[in-house]
Every structure is written in structure tokens, then in C-alpha cells.
Design a protein around this motif. Structure first.
Motif, PDB file in Angstrom:
ATOM      1  N   GLN A 138       0.843  -1.196   0.000  1.00  0.00           N
ATOM      2  CA  GLN A 138       0.000   0.000   0.000  1.00  0.00           C
ATOM      3  C   GLN A 138       0.881   1.250   0.000  1.00  0.00           C
ATOM      4  O   GLN A 138       1.577   1.540   0.971  1.00  0.00           O
ATOM      5  N   GLU A 193     -13.925   1.822  -0.656  1.00  0.00           N
ATOM      6  CA  GLU A 193     -12.514   2.229  -0.649  1.00  0.00           C
ATOM      7  C   GLU A 193     -12.330   3.553   0.081  1.00  0.00           C
ATOM      8  O   GLU A 193     -11.346   3.748   0.800  1.00  0.00           O
ATOM      9  N   THR A 194     -13.276   4.465  -0.081  1.00  0.00           N
ATOM     10  CA  THR A 194     -13.228   5.741   0.650  1.00  0.00           C
ATOM     11  C   THR A 194     -13.306   5.473   2.152  1.00  0.00           C
ATOM     12  O   THR A 194     -12.560   6.068   2.937  1.00  0.00           O
ATOM     13  N   ARG A 207     -12.427   2.734   3.657  1.00  0.00           N
ATOM     14  CA  ARG A 207     -11.173   2.073   4.031  1.00  0.00           C
ATOM     15  C   ARG A 207     -10.061   3.095   4.221  1.00  0.00           C
ATOM     16  O   ARG A 207      -9.311   3.032   5.203  1.00  0.00           O
ATOM     17  N   GLN A 208      -9.940   4.034   3.300  1.00  0.00           N
ATOM     18  CA  GLN A 208      -8.901   5.061   3.404  1.00  0.00           C
ATOM     19  C   GLN A 208      -9.110   5.943   4.637  1.00  0.00           C
ATOM     20  O   GLN A 208      -8.151   6.307   5.316  1.00  0.00           O
ATOM     21  N   SER A 209     -10.366   6.268   4.926  1.00  0.00           N
ATOM     22  CA  SER A 209     -10.664   7.044   6.142  1.00  0.00           C
ATOM     23  C   SER A 209     -10.303   6.246   7.390  1.00  0.00           C
ATOM     24  O   SER A 209      -9.769   6.802   8.359  1.00  0.00           O
ATOM     25  N   ILE A 254      -8.007   3.927   7.609  1.00  0.00           N
ATOM     26  CA  ILE A 254      -6.538   3.863   7.711  1.00  0.00           C
ATOM     27  C   ILE A 254      -5.981   5.177   8.257  1.00  0.00           C
ATOM     28  O   ILE A 254      -5.071   5.177   9.088  1.00  0.00           O
ATOM     29  N   ALA A 255      -6.543   6.308   7.814  1.00  0.00           N
ATOM     30  CA  ALA A 255      -6.086   7.607   8.324  1.00  0.00           C
ATOM     31  C   ALA A 255      -6.356   7.726   9.827  1.00  0.00           C
ATOM     32  O   ALA A 255      -5.495   8.178  10.593  1.00  0.00           O
TER      33      ALA A 255
END
Length: 190
Positions: A65, A164-165, A167-169, A171-172
Motif C-alpha cells: 500500500q 474504498e473511501t 477504508r482510506q478514512s 486507515i487515516a
């Protein structure tokens, strides 16, 4: 033995049973209060007070990633800035100590399912190595070679973009939460 004598004898046993129970409870409480080697830290700082400036080094990223190294490094920088314990050093040479990190794994697993056997919620877990090291002596002040933290996010049914949005949130948020937890463990010596 008469009925009255037997009743009195039973009362004596009840009193001694009660006394024994209270004594045992008192001993257990005394043992718990005295502790068994564990204690709450309560914000205690176990880092040498001469360590004033910290530099957060570039994190290594051993996952597929892209961008995790920057995300997690920035989260640790934010944590140092939010805390009053250390000043953030702009360059390695200015620092008394260095925080280093290596992201080893980022795993995603299904957490719950819809009735159609599709994932309804997923969990993303990061495993990393985090080290606080004195710059000059290279003495390791704190290290966790298998630090892990996780975050959950919903799976949007039928929308890969929304999932995916999410998931990215997640991870942040995971980066910030992991940095806060690791920083707290560093200061407490755990």
C-alpha cells in the motif's frame, strides 16, 4: 441435645462462618490493594528528562500500500506536536532522540456479514515496529517490534468507491490512533 441447644450451636457456626468470610474478604482486598507487581502509570513519564527534542524519522513501508509511510510518520509528528513533553526537531542533528518506524503489514479482514454472505464491515490492522532511540548513543529507550492496532469500517453494498473511501478514512484514523497509543506506551515505559 435439646432443640434450643442445637439452635444455639448452629448460630455459633453461622457467626464463625461469617467471621471467616469477612476475614477472607479482608485478606483478598489487602492483597489486591497491595498489588502484585502491576500498577497504573497515570501519565508517569519514564523518559530521561534530558531528552527534550525528538525527530520523527521517515518510516519504512514493507507493505504493497503506497503512502503509508508518510501517513504514519505525519501521525507521529502530530502526536509529538500535541504533547508538551517533547519539542519537535526539524532535523535529525538537532534531536536528542529519534522515533523510527517500519510498517510491516496492513491486513484487511471481514468483521461481519450481511444475510447474503457479503461483508458488511471490515477491519484493517496495521503491524509495525516502533522505536525511540537516543540519537548520539543509539541507546534504545523504548521499542515494540510487533505493535499492532486496528480500525473498522463499513462496506458499502454495491459501491466499491464508497467502500474504498471508507477504508482510506479508517486507515487515516488508524494512523492517528496508533501513534497516540504508541506514544503513550513510550512515555510510560510499557
Amino acid at each position: 441435645m435439646t432443640g434450643r441447644e442445637e439452635e444455639m450451636k448452629n448460630l455459633d457456626y453461622d457467626k464463625s462462618d461469617r467471621r471467616l468470610g469477612w476475614t477472607l474478604l479482608g485478606l483478598i482486598l489487602l492483597w489486591v490493594v497491595s498489588g502484585c507487581g502491576y500498577h497504573f502509570v497515570g501519565g508517569e513519564d519514564n523518559i530521561d528528562p534530558r531528552i527534550q527534542k525528538v525527530f520523527v524519522d521517515t518510516f519504512a513501508n514493507r507493505t504493497s500500500q503506497a503512502g503509508l509511510e508518510s501517513l504514519f510518520r505525519n501521525a507521529f509528528i502530530d502526536q509529538v506536536l500535541r504533547s508538551s513533553r517533547f519539542q519537535l526537531a526539524g532535523r535529525r542533528e538537532e534531536a536528542d532522540a529519534i522515533i523510527r518506524g517500519s510498517i510491516q503489514r496492513l491486513n484487511t479482514t471481514h468483521l461481519s456479514y450481511q444475510t447474503t454472505d457479503l461483508a458488511a464491515e471490515e477491519r484493517v490492522t496495521v503491524v509495525m515496529e516502533v522505536t525511540l532511540e537516543e540519537r548520539v548513543s543509539k541507546k534504545i529507550l523504548w521499542q515494540n517490534q510487533n505493535f499492532s492496532y486496528y480500525g473498522d469500517y463499513p462496506v458499502a453494498s454495491g459501491s466499491l468507491t464508497a467502500t474504498e473511501t471508507g477504508r482510506q478514512s479508517a486507515i487515516a484514523k488508524l494512523a492517528g490512533d496508533a501513534a497516540e497509543r504508541a506514544y503513550s506506551l513510550m512515555l510510560s515505559g510499557f
